[in-house]
Motif scaffolding. Structure first.
Motif, PDB file in Angstrom:
ATOM      1  N   GLY A  42       0.795  -1.220   0.000  1.00  0.00           N
ATOM      2  CA  GLY A  42       0.000   0.000   0.000  1.00  0.00           C
ATOM      3  C   GLY A  42       0.825   1.266   0.000  1.00  0.00           C
ATOM      4  O   GLY A  42       2.054   1.240  -0.110  1.00  0.00           O
ATOM      5  N   MET A  72      -1.207   3.566   6.727  1.00  0.00           N
ATOM      6  CA  MET A  72      -1.407   3.126   5.346  1.00  0.00           C
ATOM      7  C   MET A  72      -2.680   3.800   4.874  1.00  0.00           C
ATOM      8  O   MET A  72      -3.751   3.552   5.411  1.00  0.00           O
ATOM      9  CB  MET A  72      -1.534   1.608   5.232  1.00  0.00           C
ATOM     10  N   ALA A  74      -3.854   3.855   1.591  1.00  0.00           N
ATOM     11  CA  ALA A  74      -4.515   3.160   0.487  1.00  0.00           C
ATOM     12  C   ALA A  74      -3.768   1.859   0.222  1.00  0.00           C
ATOM     13  O   ALA A  74      -2.559   1.785   0.421  1.00  0.00           O
ATOM     14  CB  ALA A  74      -4.507   4.020  -0.776  1.00  0.00           C
ATOM     15  N   GLU A  75      -4.495   0.860  -0.201  1.00  0.00           N
ATOM     16  CA  GLU A  75      -3.862  -0.375  -0.632  1.00  0.00           C
ATOM     17  C   GLU A  75      -3.558  -0.271  -2.112  1.00  0.00           C
ATOM     18  O   GLU A  75      -4.275   0.401  -2.847  1.00  0.00           O
ATOM     19  CB  GLU A  75      -4.791  -1.559  -0.386  1.00  0.00           C
ATOM     20  N   GLY A  76      -2.492  -0.923  -2.548  1.00  0.00           N
ATOM     21  CA  GLY A  76      -2.183  -0.926  -3.965  1.00  0.00           C
ATOM     22  C   GLY A  76      -0.699  -0.899  -4.227  1.00  0.00           C
ATOM     23  O   GLY A  76       0.105  -0.778  -3.307  1.00  0.00           O
ATOM     24  N   GLN A  77      -0.363  -1.002  -5.518  1.00  0.00           N
ATOM     25  CA  GLN A  77       1.027  -1.081  -5.933  1.00  0.00           C
ATOM     26  C   GLN A  77       1.362  -0.106  -7.053  1.00  0.00           C
ATOM     27  O   GLN A  77       2.432  -0.184  -7.639  1.00  0.00           O
ATOM     28  CB  GLN A  77       1.335  -2.519  -6.367  1.00  0.00           C
TER      29      GLN A  77
END
Length: 195
Positions: A42, A72, A74-77
């Motif tokens: 994230g 954190m 936001a979640e993501g890549q």
């Protein structure tokens, strides 16, 4: 700049957003060993913190160790190249004892010397949540392209997670995630550092 977050002893903080080894193996950008119980990639924002620890294999020669837990956001890549934004992972290990981790961040070449890999070490007590992340603190760090954050334990890969950094203009909805604060990176339970 590399940064470590704090270790957290409350697993409920990561409930609901966890990759297990089976789920992550299907994603070519994430590799997990059986020693990783859970992992969430994230984007991070953290309070400005200037506690430093020497880390000679980083661009700056040190890493930050934040005193407050790292958020954190936001979640993501995938993320924009924006000063003050960080990216990394929150994870737990199956190990029950203190574990020494060697973190490796690989990235496109950074001026002025063309560095492409930064390294440092930290440790995590069994049962605690770890956080490691890289925060953009300086203009030369804003390098679009493929980035990776990995952790080694006893010479073997514990996790290896790919991120894509894009020009800020490509992701305007994510540009303001950390307004009013700066990001830090790496490790929970005990502070760790990120670059």
């Amino acid at each position: 700049m590399c940064r470590l977050g704090h270790r957290v002893t409350n697993p409920a903080l990561v409930a609901g957003f966890v990759m297990s080894g089976a789920m992550a193996q299907a994603d070519e950008t994430v590799t997990l060993s059986p020693r990783v119980a859970s992992l969430i990639p994230g984007l991070f924002c953290a309070a400005d913190d200037r506690n430093r620890r020497e880390a000679p294999d980083t661009m700056a020669g040190f890493i930050y160790e934040p005193e407050a837990p790292v958020e954190m956001v936001a979640e993501g890549q995938v993320l924009p190249a924006v000063i003050g934004l960080g990216f990394g992972v929150r994870y737990t290990l199956t190990d029950t004892d203190m574990t020494v981790l060697h973190y490796i961040v690989s990235h496109p070449a950074m001026p002025p010397n063309g560095m492409t890999v930064q390294r440092w070490r930290s440790d995590l007590s069994g049962g605690n949540i770890g956080t490691v992340f890289f925060q953009f603190d300086f203009e030369n760090e804003l390098q679009p392209g493929d980035w990776r954050i990995a952790a080694m334990i006893d010479g073997e890969v514990a996790f290896d997670v790919g991120f894509t950094v894009r020009p800020a203009s490509d992701l305007p909805g994510l540009v303001g995630l950390c307004q009013g604060g700066s990001l830090l990176s790496l490790s929970q339970t005990r502070r760790a550092a990120a670059g």
